[in-house]
Design a protein around this motif. Structure first.
Motif, PDB file in Angstrom:
ATOM      1  N   LEU A 262       0.871  -1.123   0.045  1.00 24.56           N
ATOM      2  CA  LEU A 262       0.148   0.083   0.094  1.00 24.56           C
ATOM      3  C   LEU A 262       0.860   1.134  -0.102  1.00 24.56           C
ATOM      4  CD1 LEU A 262      -2.750   1.512   0.081  1.00 24.56           C
ATOM      5  CD2 LEU A 262      -2.815   1.046   2.600  1.00 24.56           C
ATOM      6  N   ALA A 263       1.972   1.247   0.443  1.00 18.44           N
ATOM      7  CA  ALA A 263       2.865   2.319   0.856  1.00 18.44           C
ATOM      8  C   ALA A 263       3.467   3.078  -0.621  1.00 18.44           C
ATOM      9  CB  ALA A 263       3.941   2.237   1.843  1.00 18.44           C
ATOM     10  N   ARG A 264       3.558   1.831  -1.554  1.00 20.67           N
ATOM     11  CA  ARG A 264       4.211   2.126  -2.761  1.00 20.67           C
ATOM     12  C   ARG A 264       3.183   3.052  -3.513  1.00 20.67           C
ATOM     13  NH1 ARG A 264       5.336  -4.033  -5.298  1.00 20.67           N
ATOM     14  NH2 ARG A 264       6.137  -2.573  -6.744  1.00 20.67           N
ATOM     15  N   VAL A 265       2.181   3.011  -3.280  1.00 23.22           N
ATOM     16  CA  VAL A 265       0.920   3.720  -4.221  1.00 23.22           C
ATOM     17  C   VAL A 265       0.199   4.912  -3.532  1.00 23.22           C
ATOM     18  CG1 VAL A 265       0.368   1.726  -5.622  1.00 23.22           C
ATOM     19  CG2 VAL A 265      -1.004   2.162  -3.621  1.00 23.22           C
ATOM     20  N   LEU A 266       1.075   5.403  -2.235  1.00 23.27           N
ATOM     21  CA  LEU A 266       0.574   6.925  -1.744  1.00 23.27           C
ATOM     22  C   LEU A 266       1.629   7.714  -2.014  1.00 23.27           C
ATOM     23  CD1 LEU A 266      -0.445   5.113   1.859  1.00 23.27           C
ATOM     24  CD2 LEU A 266      -1.850   5.734  -0.066  1.00 23.27           C
ATOM     25  N   PRO A 267       1.276   8.878  -1.866  1.00 23.90           N
ATOM     26  CA  PRO A 267       2.351   9.941  -2.137  1.00 23.90           C
ATOM     27  C   PRO A 267       3.068  10.146  -0.765  1.00 23.90           C
ATOM     28  CG  PRO A 267       0.164  11.070  -1.923  1.00 23.90           C
ATOM     29  CD  PRO A 267      -0.127   9.393  -1.822  1.00 23.90           C
ATOM     30  N   GLN A 268       4.401  10.741  -0.996  1.00 25.31           N
ATOM     31  CA  GLN A 268       5.107  10.902   0.043  1.00 25.31           C
ATOM     32  C   GLN A 268       4.456  11.913   1.041  1.00 25.31           C
ATOM     33  OE1 GLN A 268       9.302  12.192  -1.015  1.00 25.31           O
ATOM     34  NE2 GLN A 268       9.083  10.900  -2.593  1.00 25.31           N
ATOM     35  N   GLY A 269       4.746  11.750   2.394  1.00 27.34           N
ATOM     36  CA  GLY A 269       3.945  12.856   3.087  1.00 27.34           C
ATOM     37  C   GLY A 269       2.642  12.323   3.695  1.00 27.34           C
ATOM     38  N   THR A 270       2.224  11.248   3.075  1.00 31.42           N
ATOM     39  CA  THR A 270       0.992  10.752   3.513  1.00 31.42           C
ATOM     40  C   THR A 270       0.986   9.263   4.548  1.00 31.42           C
ATOM     41  OG1 THR A 270       0.262   9.518   1.647  1.00 31.42           O
ATOM     42  CG2 THR A 270      -0.542  11.874   1.678  1.00 31.42           C
ATOM     43  N   TRP A 271       0.019   9.158   5.073  1.00 31.18           N
ATOM     44  CA  TRP A 271       0.075   7.768   5.997  1.00 31.18           C
ATOM     45  C   TRP A 271      -1.474   7.375   6.191  1.00 31.18           C
ATOM     46  CZ3 TRP A 271      -2.134   8.401  10.742  1.00 31.18           C
ATOM     47  CH2 TRP A 271      -2.799   9.694  11.133  1.00 31.18           C
ATOM     48  N   VAL A 272      -1.441   6.085   6.296  1.00 30.50           N
ATOM     49  CA  VAL A 272      -2.518   5.349   6.697  1.00 30.50           C
ATOM     50  C   VAL A 272      -2.397   4.258   7.620  1.00 30.50           C
ATOM     51  CG1 VAL A 272      -4.304   3.690   5.578  1.00 30.50           C
ATOM     52  CG2 VAL A 272      -3.252   5.440   4.269  1.00 30.50           C
ATOM     53  N   ASP A 273      -3.289   4.292   8.772  1.00 31.74           N
ATOM     54  CA  ASP A 273      -3.391   3.047   9.727  1.00 31.74           C
ATOM     55  C   ASP A 273      -4.549   2.298   9.057  1.00 31.74           C
ATOM     56  OD1 ASP A 273      -1.733   4.214  11.416  1.00 31.74           O
ATOM     57  OD2 ASP A 273      -3.313   5.079  12.706  1.00 31.74           O
TER      58      ASP A 273
END
Length: 370
Positions: A262-273
């Protein structure tokens, strides 16, 4: 009358006649994947595909992917069941292409074996052809190579490559994702094709044979562990067509587990729990973890734990996306929301496979089994 001298290649362990028979046995299955775009049929040196449809694109981009099935093939070999490995290959290769929003066009396969058993090779290719048909992909070529002395007589490995196309303006990816987007999980059919080195290590360590009865699954261990990879391409392409602005990025949960992919398809500076309490991992994961005296959380970087794909979607379209995928037979649910700014303290996965993307962690406790 002089006798025909023996074929030296056959004496060296390579049976070209068996290879020809394997092609004959698989021909009809391969042809079923061919539409009018495929030229030349089966058996050419190269597969031909009519690209005239690209003329309707403003800026067509080709997408390509290659992969194998990994050590799952060892289980197929152990119980002499080879008709599902092909679907696994298609899942690993073609489902990577839809991640960028591309429609798969064609695929080629490669099978290396110690000895060509025509019926076995045909079973493998029929599985590939069935998977290609289910994903709208033409199987335009392939190769079966006999490697005596390098591979054991019953050993083989499979690999494949596929090509698709997407309009440049419709490419999915991290650049489309915004804070507030909803992360949806698409249920897996089980282990899919990742983490089988750990699976085999656990089974061997417990002295379990693949032909042994697995009471938890109502089948043998080998059959349970060969459950084929779910194919997501066609349902996802239908989703992209029917709700074109809903999906911002997609992630195929393969090696590395949920957080890293999932981290691979998120922009830098964002996060998800990612909230573990929103689902209960399938029994196969729980049984294997119990056999190894492992907590499920210890396997999160290895197995998909019940999530085969993730979709990052616009918040006002999440419900419609869940309904559309459910209508296609894929259980889908919300597992998190994209946030930006300062993230909380904790162990986050940040990017993977050379991609410096967003950050993801799994939080909470898995739901109990039903």
């Amino acid at each position: 009358m002089a006798s025909t001298p023996p074929n030296p290649y056959t004496q060296a362990g390579v049976d070209t006649a068996a290879g020809d028979l394997a092609v004959e046995l698989m021909k009809s299955a391969v042809k079923r994947t061919h539409g009018p775009e495929v030229w030349g049929g089966v058996g050419g040196f190269a597969g031909l595909f009519d690209a005239s449809a690209f003329l309707s694109y403003e800026k067509p981009l080709l997408a390509t992917s290659t992969d194998g099935v990994g050590t799952k093939v060892a289980i197929a070999q152990a119980i002499d069941k080879h008709d599902t490995i092909g679907q696994d290959l298609v899942g690993m290769v073609v489902d990577d292409i839809v991640v960028v929003g591309a429609k798969p066009l064609f695929m080629t396969d490669y099978i290396a074996c110690g000895k060509v058993f025509p019926e076995r090779i045909a079973d493998i290719v029929r599985g590939i052809a069935d998977g290609c048909a289910a994903t709208g992909t033409a199987l335009v070529g392939g190769e079966t190579a006999e490697h005596p002395g390098l591979l054991g007589i019953n050993d083989y490995d499979v690999a494949g490559a596929a090509t698709g196309v997407v309009e440049a303006a419709k490419v999915l990816g991290a650049e489309r994702v915004r804070a507030g987007d909803v992360v949806l999980a698409l249920a897996s059919s089980g282990l899919h094709s990742n983490g089988y080195s750990l699976v085999r290590h656990i089974v061997a360590g417990r002295g379990i044979g693949y032909g042994d009865n697995a009471a938890d699954f109502g089948t043998t261990w080998g059959e349970a562990l060969l459950a084929p990879t779910r194919l997501y391409t066609s349902p996802l392409l239908r989703l992209l067509d029917t709700i074109p602005d809903a999906v911002h990025s997609l992630s195929h949960v393969t090696g590395g587990g949920i957080a890293a992919n999932l981290a691979r398809v998120l922009p830098q500076g964002t996060w998800v729990d990612v909230d573990r309490s929103t689902w209960s991992p399938s029994p196969v994961f729980r049984v294997l973890a119990d056999l190894a005296d492992l907590e499920l959380t210890a396997t999160e970087g290895t197995w998909n734990l019940g999530i085969g794909f993730l979709a990052v979607v616009a918040p006002d379209q999440a419900g419609a996306a869940i309904s559309a995928l459910a209508a296609d037979g894929i259980h889908t649910w919300q597992v998190g929301v994209v946030a930006d700014g300062t993230r909380p303290a904790g162990d986050f996965e940040q990017g993977a496979k050379g991609v410096d993307g967003g950050a993801v962690r799994l939080v909470g406790t898995y739901a109990e089994t039903d």
